[in-house]
Enzyme design. Structure first.
Site, mmCIF file in Angstrom:
data_model
loop_
_atom_site.group_PDB
_atom_site.id
_atom_site.type_symbol
_atom_site.label_atom_id
_atom_site.label_comp_id
_atom_site.label_asym_id
_atom_site.label_seq_id
_atom_site.Cartn_x
_atom_site.Cartn_y
_atom_site.Cartn_z
ATOM 1 C CD GLU A 197 6.489 -0.420 2.739
ATOM 2 O OE1 GLU A 197 6.272 0.809 2.658
ATOM 3 O OE2 GLU A 197 6.556 -1.172 1.738
ATOM 4 C CG ASP A 276 3.434 -0.937 -5.494
ATOM 5 O OD1 ASP A 276 2.943 0.058 -6.042
ATOM 6 O OD2 ASP A 276 3.836 -0.945 -4.314
HETATM 7 N N1 HPA Z 1 5.460 1.830 0.097
HETATM 8 C C1 HPA Z 1 5.596 3.148 0.060
HETATM 9 N N2 HPA Z 1 5.319 3.871 -1.007
HETATM 10 C C2 HPA Z 1 4.874 3.245 -2.095
HETATM 11 C C3 HPA Z 1 4.733 1.890 -2.118
HETATM 12 C C4 HPA Z 1 5.026 1.138 -0.965
HETATM 13 O O1 HPA Z 1 4.917 -0.096 -0.909
HETATM 14 N N3 HPA Z 1 4.277 1.577 -3.352
HETATM 15 C C5 HPA Z 1 4.154 2.724 -4.031
HETATM 16 N N4 HPA Z 1 4.530 3.751 -3.269
HETATM 17 ZN ZN ZN Z 2 1.764 0.819 -0.518
#
Ligand code: HPA
Ligand code: ZN
Length: 329
Positions: A197, A276
């Site tokens: 990410e 989210d």
């Molecule tokens: N990334 C990592 N951890 C998380 C995320 C996310 O987008 N949303 C909630 N915990």
């Molecule tokens: Zn996530």
């Protein structure tokens, strides 16, 4: 195109239930639990949804969770999401929950999972939405804490389908959790992990090699490495991509620069998800609509993405077939 997106049956595979906590419900639950939120109005709270990176978001996300105390709180949170899911024509959900976010502040594991699970049962009855449950470890905590969480899950083995890994990525690589994921696999769980990410493609390789994941959450940074692209495509490892999340957390600076089209063109098994949605400005259909517009995706590509969501799910083959047989678009 918008009508097509709305009509398509979809599965949501990357959704943090705590990330569906809408401000209105947050204030309502805080009030009934006699707790104060740092912000005095909904508008003030919403004004804080301006993040420069994952950590800034997580700080607010964990803080908001402090008002969740009772089984009913977890029930209401989950049921509210399922109502939204129905409006988005989601037919199947695989929701993630972070038990450590709650057990760390003294809430019982049983309170969290039983509230969520009852809402999933009722949601299936009321809205016809099938479900799977993914228990995620917080990667900023220790592997030992993850082992304790896996142990707490034992009485609930029948209702937890998969184990995931989330929270602050950089500095907490998948390899930190090699042993606990080996144990989770031994116990028969499906495995997924957030990787690539914010952190580089090496984290995706570690998720594959060390954790032996069945699916990758996000995976954007995989595009850095042609060998990894080839591996993901050949092994049909699904990526649960989250366009509006990537925009809000500045993983991309503009949706026009989002890697989804490149991923599709490279033959990757990609799906669209909302991550989210209460914090990132849209639920699943909004993610589809905005990324379609930004990348000028074709109808066939949109249909493919919806099909992928069913195919990459944990449903049994015959359940997938029933849904996919209805894809007459
Ligand atoms: N990334 C990592 N951890 C998380 C995320 C996310 O987008 N949303 C909630 N915990
Ligand atoms: Zn996530």
């Amino acid at each position: 195109m918008k009508d097509l997106i709305k009509k398509l049956p979809k599965a949501e595979l990357h959704l943090h239930i705590e990330g569906t906590f809408e401000p209105e419900l947050m204030f309502e639950i805080a009030k009934r639990n006699n707790l104060k939120i740092k912000y005095s109005t909904i508008d003030e709270l919403k004004a804080a949804y301006d993040f420069n990176n994952l950590q800034e978001f997580l700080d607010l996300y964990y803080e908001a969770c402090n008002v969740l105390i009772t089984k009913k709180d977890f029930y209401d949170l989950t049921y509210a999401y399922l109502k939204r899911a129905k409006e988005n024509n989601i037919v199947h959900v695989e929701i993630m929950f972070d038990p450590q976010t709650h057990t760390e502040r003294g809430i019982k594991f049983s309170t969290v999972i039983e509230g969520i699970h009852q809402a999933l049962i009722d949601g299936e009855k009321d809205f016809g939405i099938s479900y799977k449950l993914i228990m995620s470890f917080l990667r900023h905590l220790s592997e030992e804490a993850a082992f304790t969480t896996l142990e707490s899950a034992k009485p609930y083995k029948e209702i937890i389908d998969a184990i995931g890994l989330d929270s602050s990525e950089i500095g907490h690589p998948p390899s930190k959790f090699t042993r606990v994921f080996a144990e989770a696999r031994n116990q028969g769980y499906f495995i997924t992990a957030h990787a690539g990410e914010e952190a580089p493609s090496s984290y995706v390789w570690e998720a594959i090699k060390d954790l032996k994941v069945d699916r990758i959450d996000h995976g954007n940074k995989s595009l850095e490495d042609p060998n990894l692209i080839k591996y993901l495509a050949e092994n049909r490892i699904a990526l649960t991509v989250c366009p509006l999340s990537n925009l809000k957390l500045k993983v991309v600076n503009n949706l026009n620069n989002h890697p989804l089209k490149t991923m599709l063109d490279a033959g990757l098994f990609v799906t669209i998800n909302s991550d989210d949605p209460a914090y990132f400005g849209g639920y699943l259909n909004d993610n589809f609509i905005q990324i379609q517009g930004a990348l000028n995706l074709s109808e066939n590509e949109i249909i493919q993405l919806a099909r992928n969501s069913i195919e990459a799910s944990l449903l049994e083959d015959k359940q997938k077939k029933v849904i996919l047989d209805n894809f007459k678009f």
